[in-house]
Motif scaffolding. Structure first.
Motif, PDB file in Angstrom:
ATOM      1  N   ASP A  26       0.871  -1.243  -0.160  1.00 20.44           N
ATOM      2  CA  ASP A  26      -0.139  -0.059   0.099  1.00 20.44           C
ATOM      3  C   ASP A  26       0.759   1.435   0.118  1.00 20.44           C
ATOM      4  O   ASP A  26       1.218   2.113   0.805  1.00 20.44           O
ATOM      5  CB  ASP A  26      -1.351  -0.251   1.382  1.00 20.44           C
ATOM      6  N   PRO A  27       1.647   1.761  -0.996  1.00 21.25           N
ATOM      7  CA  PRO A  27       2.154   2.856  -1.139  1.00 21.25           C
ATOM      8  C   PRO A  27       1.499   3.815  -0.792  1.00 21.25           C
ATOM      9  O   PRO A  27       0.672   4.257  -1.593  1.00 21.25           O
ATOM     10  CB  PRO A  27       2.925   2.387  -2.231  1.00 21.25           C
ATOM     11  N   VAL A  28       2.386   4.930  -0.371  1.00 17.68           N
ATOM     12  CA  VAL A  28       1.553   6.526  -0.131  1.00 17.68           C
ATOM     13  C   VAL A  28       1.968   7.036  -1.057  1.00 17.68           C
ATOM     14  O   VAL A  28       1.895   8.188  -2.754  1.00 17.68           O
ATOM     15  CB  VAL A  28       2.846   6.891   1.233  1.00 17.68           C
ATOM     16  N   ILE A  29       3.903   6.926  -1.858  1.00 18.29           N
ATOM     17  CA  ILE A  29       4.925   7.593  -3.389  1.00 18.29           C
ATOM     18  C   ILE A  29       4.802   7.135  -4.172  1.00 18.29           C
ATOM     19  O   ILE A  29       5.680   5.852  -3.625  1.00 18.29           O
ATOM     20  CB  ILE A  29       5.448   8.294  -2.373  1.00 18.29           C
ATOM     21  N   VAL A  30       3.870   6.810  -4.824  1.00 21.79           N
ATOM     22  CA  VAL A  30       4.249   6.266  -6.181  1.00 21.79           C
ATOM     23  C   VAL A  30       5.055   6.807  -7.057  1.00 21.79           C
ATOM     24  O   VAL A  30       5.328   7.900  -7.405  1.00 21.79           O
ATOM     25  CB  VAL A  30       2.747   6.110  -7.278  1.00 21.79           C
ATOM     26  N   THR A  31       6.078   5.703  -7.590  1.00 20.91           N
ATOM     27  CA  THR A  31       7.208   6.311  -8.683  1.00 20.91           C
ATOM     28  C   THR A  31       7.063   5.376  -9.595  1.00 20.91           C
ATOM     29  O   THR A  31       5.795   4.095  -9.488  1.00 20.91           O
ATOM     30  CB  THR A  31       8.319   5.834  -7.773  1.00 20.91           C
ATOM     31  N   GLY A  32       7.998   5.046 -10.460  1.00 23.97           N
ATOM     32  CA  GLY A  32       7.791   4.479 -11.468  1.00 23.97           C
ATOM     33  C   GLY A  32       8.347   3.709 -11.646  1.00 23.97           C
ATOM     34  O   GLY A  32      10.045   2.929 -10.749  1.00 23.97           O
ATOM     35  N   LYS A  40      15.091  -5.047 -19.028  1.00 22.63           N
ATOM     36  CA  LYS A  40      14.049  -4.394 -19.586  1.00 22.63           C
ATOM     37  C   LYS A  40      12.839  -4.514 -18.849  1.00 22.63           C
ATOM     38  O   LYS A  40      12.364  -5.263 -18.558  1.00 22.63           O
ATOM     39  CB  LYS A  40      14.468  -5.248 -20.799  1.00 22.63           C
ATOM     40  N   LEU A  41      11.750  -2.707 -19.328  1.00 20.20           N
ATOM     41  CA  LEU A  41      10.773  -3.023 -18.829  1.00 20.20           C
ATOM     42  C   LEU A  41      10.018  -4.127 -19.211  1.00 20.20           C
ATOM     43  O   LEU A  41       9.941  -4.146 -20.367  1.00 20.20           O
ATOM     44  CB  LEU A  41      10.535  -1.079 -18.864  1.00 20.20           C
ATOM     45  N   THR A  42       8.862  -4.325 -18.313  1.00 24.98           N
ATOM     46  CA  THR A  42       8.231  -5.294 -19.018  1.00 24.98           C
ATOM     47  C   THR A  42       6.434  -3.850 -20.557  1.00 24.98           C
ATOM     48  O   THR A  42       6.771  -2.598 -20.076  1.00 24.98           O
ATOM     49  CB  THR A  42       7.440  -6.032 -18.824  1.00 24.98           C
ATOM     50  N   PRO A  43       6.787  -4.451 -21.247  1.00 25.79           N
ATOM     51  CA  PRO A  43       4.877  -3.081 -21.705  1.00 25.79           C
ATOM     52  C   PRO A  43       3.964  -2.506 -20.775  1.00 25.79           C
ATOM     53  O   PRO A  43       4.007  -1.406 -21.113  1.00 25.79           O
ATOM     54  CB  PRO A  43       4.961  -4.455 -22.291  1.00 25.79           C
ATOM     55  N   GLY A  44       3.955  -3.638 -19.891  1.00 29.82           N
ATOM     56  CA  GLY A  44       3.323  -3.410 -18.438  1.00 29.82           C
ATOM     57  C   GLY A  44       4.107  -1.794 -17.751  1.00 29.82           C
ATOM     58  O   GLY A  44       3.150  -1.283 -17.390  1.00 29.82           O
ATOM     59  N   LYS A  46       6.039   0.282 -18.876  1.00 27.84           N
ATOM     60  CA  LYS A  46       5.769   0.751 -19.614  1.00 27.84           C
ATOM     61  C   LYS A  46       4.970   2.114 -20.032  1.00 27.84           C
ATOM     62  O   LYS A  46       5.106   2.987 -19.485  1.00 27.84           O
ATOM     63  CB  LYS A  46       6.638   0.571 -21.001  1.00 27.84           C
ATOM     64  N   THR A  47       4.327   1.055 -19.871  1.00 24.59           N
ATOM     65  CA  THR A  47       2.590   2.127 -19.698  1.00 24.59           C
ATOM     66  C   THR A  47       2.429   2.529 -18.175  1.00 24.59           C
ATOM     67  O   THR A  47       1.645   3.605 -18.394  1.00 24.59           O
ATOM     68  CB  THR A  47       1.434   0.788 -20.152  1.00 24.59           C
ATOM     69  N   ALA A  48       2.391   1.936 -17.266  1.00 24.59           N
ATOM     70  CA  ALA A  48       2.819   2.793 -15.922  1.00 24.59           C
ATOM     71  C   ALA A  48       3.439   3.829 -15.676  1.00 24.59           C
ATOM     72  O   ALA A  48       3.482   4.955 -15.912  1.00 24.59           O
ATOM     73  CB  ALA A  48       3.153   1.522 -14.926  1.00 24.59           C
ATOM     74  N   ASN A  49       4.680   3.374 -16.336  1.00 23.14           N
ATOM     75  CA  ASN A  49       5.543   4.884 -16.469  1.00 23.14           C
ATOM     76  C   ASN A  49       4.753   6.009 -17.408  1.00 23.14           C
ATOM     77  O   ASN A  49       4.998   6.886 -16.678  1.00 23.14           O
ATOM     78  CB  ASN A  49       7.041   4.310 -17.145  1.00 23.14           C
TER      79      ASN A  49
END
Length: 99
Positions: A26-32, A40-44, A46-49
């Motif tokens: 349950d994060p209070v601060i959301v980061t990428g 490597k980043l997944t497509p999901g 990358k979309t979240a970022n």
């Protein structure tokens, strides 16, 4: 962090933010998400970022305009009033920029 969590609020932060928030479920601060040479980043991710960047962009642009106009250099007040004043200034700044 405790004040934000108690109020049920959250914050968006850029990728450079590290530390403070230990609540993984349950994060209070959301980061990428961070990518490395080996991870490597997944497509999901990358979309979240992208969604995070779209949420932060108007605020970043608003503060850039406030800094450019040098409105905040003469601000001498208590933090509670400064927060209300900044909110009003950001609304007015967005109205002026969109006009």
């Amino acid at each position: 962090m405790a004040h934000l969590r108690a109020a049920g609020l959250g914050a968006l932060a850029d990728l450079g933010f590290r530390g403070l928030d230990n609540g993984v479920l349950d994060p209070v601060i959301v980061t990428g998400f961070h990518a490395t040479r080996t991870h490597k980043l997944t497509p999901g991710q990358k979309t979240a970022n992208r969604v995070l960047a779209n949420g932060r962009a108007p605020v970043e642009h608003g503060f850039a305009h406030l800094k450019n106009w040098r409105i905040l250099t003469e601000l001498r007040t208590e933090p509670a009033r400064a927060t209300c004043l900044l909110r009003a200034l950001l609304v007015l700044t967005n109205l002026e920029v969109n006009r």
